[in-house]
Design a protein around this motif. Structure first.
Motif, PDB file in Angstrom:
ATOM      1  N   SER A  27       0.821  -1.206   0.000  1.00 44.78           N
ATOM      2  CA  SER A  27       0.000   0.000   0.000  1.00 44.78           C
ATOM      3  C   SER A  27       0.862   1.266   0.000  1.00 44.78           C
ATOM      4  O   SER A  27       1.806   1.392   0.788  1.00 44.78           O
ATOM      5  CB  SER A  27      -0.911   0.003   1.233  1.00 44.78           C
ATOM      6  N   GLY A  28       0.565   2.181  -0.911  1.00 40.48           N
ATOM      7  CA  GLY A  28       1.282   3.447  -0.972  1.00 40.48           C
ATOM      8  C   GLY A  28       2.509   3.443  -1.862  1.00 40.48           C
ATOM      9  O   GLY A  28       3.116   4.496  -2.099  1.00 40.48           O
ATOM     10  N   HIS A  29       2.873   2.271  -2.345  1.00 39.41           N
ATOM     11  CA  HIS A  29       4.057   2.211  -3.206  1.00 39.41           C
ATOM     12  C   HIS A  29       3.744   2.806  -4.577  1.00 39.41           C
ATOM     13  O   HIS A  29       2.766   2.457  -5.222  1.00 39.41           O
ATOM     14  CB  HIS A  29       4.548   0.765  -3.336  1.00 39.41           C
ATOM     15  N   VAL A  30       4.654   3.669  -5.007  1.00 37.80           N
ATOM     16  CA  VAL A  30       4.464   4.404  -6.258  1.00 37.80           C
ATOM     17  C   VAL A  30       4.850   3.562  -7.470  1.00 37.80           C
ATOM     18  O   VAL A  30       4.160   3.519  -8.478  1.00 37.80           O
ATOM     19  CB  VAL A  30       5.295   5.701  -6.225  1.00 37.80           C
ATOM     20  N   SER A  31       5.980   2.882  -7.347  1.00 40.06           N
ATOM     21  CA  SER A  31       6.531   2.168  -8.504  1.00 40.06           C
ATOM     22  C   SER A  31       6.150   0.698  -8.473  1.00 40.06           C
ATOM     23  O   SER A  31       6.139   0.068  -7.410  1.00 40.06           O
ATOM     24  CB  SER A  31       8.059   2.301  -8.519  1.00 40.06           C
ATOM     25  N   LEU A  32       5.851   0.177  -9.650  1.00 40.23           N
ATOM     26  CA  LEU A  32       5.500  -1.233  -9.776  1.00 40.23           C
ATOM     27  C   LEU A  32       6.178  -1.788 -11.005  1.00 40.23           C
ATOM     28  O   LEU A  32       6.170  -1.171 -12.076  1.00 40.23           O
ATOM     29  CB  LEU A  32       3.971  -1.407  -9.869  1.00 40.23           C
ATOM     30  N   PHE A  33       6.777  -2.971 -10.830  1.00 42.31           N
ATOM     31  CA  PHE A  33       7.536  -3.618 -11.899  1.00 42.31           C
ATOM     32  C   PHE A  33       6.996  -5.027 -12.130  1.00 42.31           C
ATOM     33  O   PHE A  33       6.627  -5.724 -11.193  1.00 42.31           O
ATOM     34  CB  PHE A  33       9.018  -3.747 -11.514  1.00 42.31           C
ATOM     35  N   TRP A  34       7.042  -5.473 -13.388  1.00 46.38           N
ATOM     36  CA  TRP A  34       6.810  -6.858 -13.734  1.00 46.38           C
ATOM     37  C   TRP A  34       8.101  -7.430 -14.327  1.00 46.38           C
ATOM     38  O   TRP A  34       8.742  -6.791 -15.171  1.00 46.38           O
ATOM     39  CB  TRP A  34       5.684  -7.005 -14.749  1.00 46.38           C
ATOM     40  N   TYR A  35       8.436  -8.640 -13.874  1.00 47.60           N
ATOM     41  CA  TYR A  35       9.593  -9.360 -14.394  1.00 47.60           C
ATOM     42  C   TYR A  35       9.143 -10.755 -14.814  1.00 47.60           C
ATOM     43  O   TYR A  35       8.231 -11.334 -14.231  1.00 47.60           O
ATOM     44  CB  TYR A  35      10.688  -9.510 -13.335  1.00 47.60           C
ATOM     45  N   GLN A  36       9.847 -11.316 -15.789  1.00 45.09           N
ATOM     46  CA  GLN A  36       9.617 -12.691 -16.227  1.00 45.09           C
ATOM     47  C   GLN A  36      10.848 -13.513 -15.878  1.00 45.09           C
ATOM     48  O   GLN A  36      11.977 -13.117 -16.194  1.00 45.09           O
ATOM     49  CB  GLN A  36       9.385 -12.723 -17.742  1.00 45.09           C
ATOM     50  N   GLN A  37      10.644 -14.646 -15.211  1.00 46.70           N
ATOM     51  CA  GLN A  37      11.761 -15.501 -14.827  1.00 46.70           C
ATOM     52  C   GLN A  37      11.563 -16.882 -15.423  1.00 46.70           C
ATOM     53  O   GLN A  37      10.758 -17.678 -14.931  1.00 46.70           O
ATOM     54  CB  GLN A  37      11.889 -15.577 -13.302  1.00 46.70           C
ATOM     55  N   ALA A  38      12.317 -17.179 -16.469  1.00 44.88           N
ATOM     56  CA  ALA A  38      12.278 -18.508 -17.068  1.00 44.88           C
ATOM     57  C   ALA A  38      13.020 -19.484 -16.156  1.00 44.88           C
ATOM     58  O   ALA A  38      13.855 -19.089 -15.330  1.00 44.88           O
ATOM     59  CB  ALA A  38      12.900 -18.478 -18.463  1.00 44.88           C
ATOM     60  N   LEU A  39      12.755 -20.750 -16.326  1.00 43.66           N
ATOM     61  CA  LEU A  39      13.348 -21.790 -15.481  1.00 43.66           C
ATOM     62  C   LEU A  39      14.870 -21.738 -15.546  1.00 43.66           C
ATOM     63  O   LEU A  39      15.457 -21.730 -16.631  1.00 43.66           O
ATOM     64  CB  LEU A  39      12.849 -23.167 -15.928  1.00 43.66           C
ATOM     65  N   GLY A  40      15.487 -21.643 -14.375  1.00 44.01           N
ATOM     66  CA  GLY A  40      16.939 -21.630 -14.310  1.00 44.01           C
ATOM     67  C   GLY A  40      17.598 -20.330 -14.713  1.00 44.01           C
ATOM     68  O   GLY A  40      18.828 -20.265 -14.869  1.00 44.01           O
ATOM     69  N   GLN A  41      16.810 -19.280 -14.843  1.00 41.40           N
ATOM     70  CA  GLN A  41      17.329 -17.980 -15.278  1.00 41.40           C
ATOM     71  C   GLN A  41      17.083 -16.918 -14.203  1.00 41.40           C
ATOM     72  O   GLN A  41      16.302 -17.111 -13.275  1.00 41.40           O
ATOM     73  CB  GLN A  41      16.640 -17.546 -16.576  1.00 41.40           C
ATOM     74  N   GLY A  42      17.751 -15.788 -14.390  1.00 42.02           N
ATOM     75  CA  GLY A  42      17.432 -14.636 -13.564  1.00 42.02           C
ATOM     76  C   GLY A  42      16.226 -13.915 -14.137  1.00 42.02           C
ATOM     77  O   GLY A  42      15.860 -14.104 -15.298  1.00 42.02           O
ATOM     78  N   PRO A  43      15.581 -13.091 -13.325  1.00 46.12           N
ATOM     79  CA  PRO A  43      14.425 -12.336 -13.829  1.00 46.12           C
ATOM     80  C   PRO A  43      14.813 -11.379 -14.950  1.00 46.12           C
ATOM     81  O   PRO A  43      15.924 -10.864 -14.986  1.00 46.12           O
ATOM     82  CB  PRO A  43      13.957 -11.557 -12.595  1.00 46.12           C
ATOM     83  N   GLU A  44      13.869 -11.163 -15.852  1.00 45.80           N
ATOM     84  CA  GLU A  44      14.054 -10.204 -16.949  1.00 45.80           C
ATOM     85  C   GLU A  44      12.942  -9.169 -16.858  1.00 45.80           C
ATOM     86  O   GLU A  44      11.766  -9.521 -16.704  1.00 45.80           O
ATOM     87  CB  GLU A  44      13.980 -10.911 -18.294  1.00 45.80           C
ATOM     88  N   PHE A  45      13.308  -7.912 -16.975  1.00 47.19           N
ATOM     89  CA  PHE A  45      12.358  -6.809 -16.878  1.00 47.19           C
ATOM     90  C   PHE A  45      11.329  -6.866 -18.005  1.00 47.19           C
ATOM     91  O   PHE A  45      11.670  -7.093 -19.171  1.00 47.19           O
ATOM     92  CB  PHE A  45      13.121  -5.486 -16.944  1.00 47.19           C
ATOM     93  N   LEU A  46      10.066  -6.652 -17.642  1.00 52.00           N
ATOM     94  CA  LEU A  46       8.999  -6.558 -18.626  1.00 52.00           C
ATOM     95  C   LEU A  46       8.490  -5.126 -18.767  1.00 52.00           C
ATOM     96  O   LEU A  46       8.502  -4.550 -19.853  1.00 52.00           O
ATOM     97  CB  LEU A  46       7.834  -7.469 -18.242  1.00 52.00           C
ATOM     98  N   THR A  47       8.005  -4.556 -17.650  1.00 52.82           N
ATOM     99  CA  THR A  47       7.369  -3.249 -17.735  1.00 52.82           C
ATOM    100  C   THR A  47       7.379  -2.569 -16.369  1.00 52.82           C
ATOM    101  O   THR A  47       7.556  -3.224 -15.336  1.00 52.82           O
ATOM    102  CB  THR A  47       5.937  -3.373 -18.277  1.00 52.82           C
ATOM    103  N   TYR A  48       7.185  -1.241 -16.388  1.00 59.01           N
ATOM    104  CA  TYR A  48       7.271  -0.417 -15.190  1.00 59.01           C
ATOM    105  C   TYR A  48       6.140   0.612 -15.170  1.00 59.01           C
ATOM    106  O   TYR A  48       5.837   1.238 -16.184  1.00 59.01           O
ATOM    107  CB  TYR A  48       8.626   0.294 -15.165  1.00 59.01           C
ATOM    108  N   PHE A  49       5.532   0.758 -13.985  1.00 54.02           N
ATOM    109  CA  PHE A  49       4.502   1.771 -13.756  1.00 54.02           C
ATOM    110  C   PHE A  49       4.954   2.737 -12.669  1.00 54.02           C
ATOM    111  O   PHE A  49       5.511   2.328 -11.655  1.00 54.02           O
ATOM    112  CB  PHE A  49       3.195   1.128 -13.287  1.00 54.02           C
ATOM    113  N   GLN A  50       4.666   3.995 -12.884  1.00 51.06           N
ATOM    114  CA  GLN A  50       4.760   4.995 -11.824  1.00 51.06           C
ATOM    115  C   GLN A  50       3.338   5.464 -11.577  1.00 51.06           C
ATOM    116  O   GLN A  50       2.747   6.143 -12.410  1.00 51.06           O
ATOM    117  CB  GLN A  50       5.649   6.157 -12.246  1.00 51.06           C
TER     118      GLN A  50
END
Lengths: 117, 119
Positions: A27-50
């Motif tokens: 609650s109250g957080h301004v920024s929101l991020f979506w990441y995609q994490q394939a099996l055995g991988q690190g997360p990859e940035f998808l999109t960002y909201f302010q």
């Protein structure tokens, strides 16, 4: 307080189906991020909201992926006509990001594991 | 573009011992942040420690500390007195201080190191 929550935790879809993944940020957080994490991988940035504005969608892999945050709180990631390569864990993160030091630290939800058959 | 490299896919350590996980990164920027996140089998990504590049002092959080070598672009994580609950994937991540297009502070991630703490 409550952390970032995501639903569903697991989703199985047949190829070609549409899916919607939900994120409830802290609650109250301004920024929101979506990441995609394939099996055995690190997360990859998808999109960002302010707040409700989607300021960066450069990581969305195709026009089948669509995200929204209409009231600046809950966000939904929608994938149309799912393909097998969409199978991954989708992580949501939020940050307070009010300009004070360290408020840009991102806090993550548990993720939604999407399996496309 | 920034990249993050974790060269140790898997590591193991005996309970109560010390282990160091390595991370290197590449950037042309001078100001940035570095993070270590932990992802236990339940998959909730948890912040372990954070380092500001403009600080010379290495960050510490209880049993976790970093060795930040800015010139070498190296950012290793040391876990002291390892506990069974430390078993997890550990990810190194980079965040640019200056906001890029879209006012973004996205994280750029390594591939992770799977750490097993053995009893």
């Amino acid at each position: 307080g409550a952390g970032v929550s995501q639903s569903p935790r697991y989703k199985v879809a047949k190829r070609g189906q549409d899916v919607a993944l939900r994120c409830d940020p802290i609650s109250g957080h301004v920024s929101l991020f979506w990441y995609q994490q394939a099996l055995g991988q690190g997360p990859e940035f998808l999109t960002y909201f302010q707040n409700e504005a989607q300021l960066d969608k450069s990581g969305l892999p195709s026009d089948r992926f669509f995200a929204e945050r209409p009231e600046g709180s809950v966000s939904t990631l929608k994938i149309q006509r799912t393909q097998q390569e969409d199978s991954a864990v989708y992580l949501c993160a939020s940050s307070l990001d009010d300009g004070r030091p360290r408020t840009d630290t991102q806090y993550f939800g548990p993720g939604t594991r999407l399996t496309v058959l | 573009a920034q990249t993050v490299t974790q060269s140790q896919p898997e590591m193991s350590v005996q309970e109560a011992e010390t282990v160091t996980l390595s991370c290197t990164y590449d950037t042309s920027e001078n100001n940035y942040y570095l993070f270590w996140y932990k992802q236990p089998p339940s998959r909730q990504m948890i912040l372990v420690i954070r380092q500001e590049a403009y600080k010379q002092q290495n960050a510490t959080e209880n049993r976790f500390s970093v060795n930040f070598q800015k010139a070498a672009k190296s950012f290793s994580l040391k876990i002291s007195d390892s506990q069974l609950g430390d078993t997890a994937m550990y990810f190194c991540a980079f965040m640019n201080l200056l906001r890029n297009a879209g006012n973004n502070r996205k994280l750029i991630w390594g591939l992770g190191t799977s750490l097993a703490v053995n009893p």
